[in-house]
Motif scaffolding. Sequence first.
Motif, PDB file in Angstrom:
ATOM      1  N   SER A  51       0.543  -1.409  -4.226  1.00  0.00           N
ATOM      2  CA  SER A  51      -0.123  -0.636  -3.177  1.00  0.00           C
ATOM      3  C   SER A  51       0.906  -0.288  -2.102  1.00  0.00           C
ATOM      4  O   SER A  51       1.964  -0.911  -2.016  1.00  0.00           O
ATOM      5  N   VAL A 113      -2.895   2.404   0.420  1.00  0.00           N
ATOM      6  CA  VAL A 113      -3.257   3.244  -0.710  1.00  0.00           C
ATOM      7  C   VAL A 113      -2.932   2.452  -1.967  1.00  0.00           C
ATOM      8  O   VAL A 113      -1.783   2.069  -2.181  1.00  0.00           O
ATOM      9  N   ALA A 114      -3.952   2.177  -2.749  1.00  0.00           N
ATOM     10  CA  ALA A 114      -3.759   1.533  -4.048  1.00  0.00           C
ATOM     11  C   ALA A 114      -3.803   2.634  -5.099  1.00  0.00           C
ATOM     12  O   ALA A 114      -4.461   3.668  -4.918  1.00  0.00           O
ATOM     13  N   HIS A 115      -3.121   2.443  -6.207  1.00  0.00           N
ATOM     14  CA  HIS A 115      -3.045   3.450  -7.267  1.00  0.00           C
ATOM     15  C   HIS A 115      -4.442   3.959  -7.637  1.00  0.00           C
ATOM     16  O   HIS A 115      -5.324   3.180  -7.957  1.00  0.00           O
ATOM     17  N   GLY A 116      -4.609   5.279  -7.530  1.00  0.00           N
ATOM     18  CA  GLY A 116      -5.863   5.899  -7.905  1.00  0.00           C
ATOM     19  C   GLY A 116      -7.000   5.722  -6.914  1.00  0.00           C
ATOM     20  O   GLY A 116      -8.132   6.099  -7.181  1.00  0.00           O
ATOM     21  N   GLN A 117      -6.714   5.155  -5.744  1.00  0.00           N
ATOM     22  CA  GLN A 117      -7.740   4.903  -4.739  1.00  0.00           C
ATOM     23  C   GLN A 117      -7.488   5.763  -3.499  1.00  0.00           C
ATOM     24  O   GLN A 117      -6.356   6.163  -3.244  1.00  0.00           O
ATOM     25  N   PRO A 118      -8.528   6.000  -2.691  1.00  0.00           N
ATOM     26  CA  PRO A 118      -8.313   6.761  -1.455  1.00  0.00           C
ATOM     27  C   PRO A 118      -7.616   5.912  -0.385  1.00  0.00           C
ATOM     28  O   PRO A 118      -7.597   4.674  -0.464  1.00  0.00           O
TER      29      PRO A 118
END
Length: 140
Positions: A51, A113-118
Amino acid sequence: MFTATHRVQFHETDMAGIVHFSNFYRYMEEAEHAYLRSLGLSVSMTRPDGSVIGWPRVRAQCTFEAPAYFEDVIEIRLKLMRKGVKSLTFEVEFYRDERRLARGSLKTACCIVAHGQPLVSIPIPEDIDVKFVEEPAESA
């Protein structure tokens, strides 16, 4: 107080040779990035889990008092005025020699920001929070 300098480049000026107002916002960001680096931090920090913690701006303002010109060396003075649970508020002053050119402020929010997350605002992690020291308020 953290101090950075910037030499005005030709492309930052208008037809009259005066720094375009929008560049003062870039200079604030330059000083903020240098300040974070001085603390061993960055405006974008990848955590062990992949993240990324960052500091998007939630507010920026600047008031202009005198022009800056091509080749001027501008001193940018940045102070951390408030450390909130999730945000940092900076006061910024711009000087050429002893002449104040402008003053502004910048508020950033700590986000992850985590991978694929807002993007999500979070409390400033303790290992980062301890590095910030607020400037004492000046008495009148």
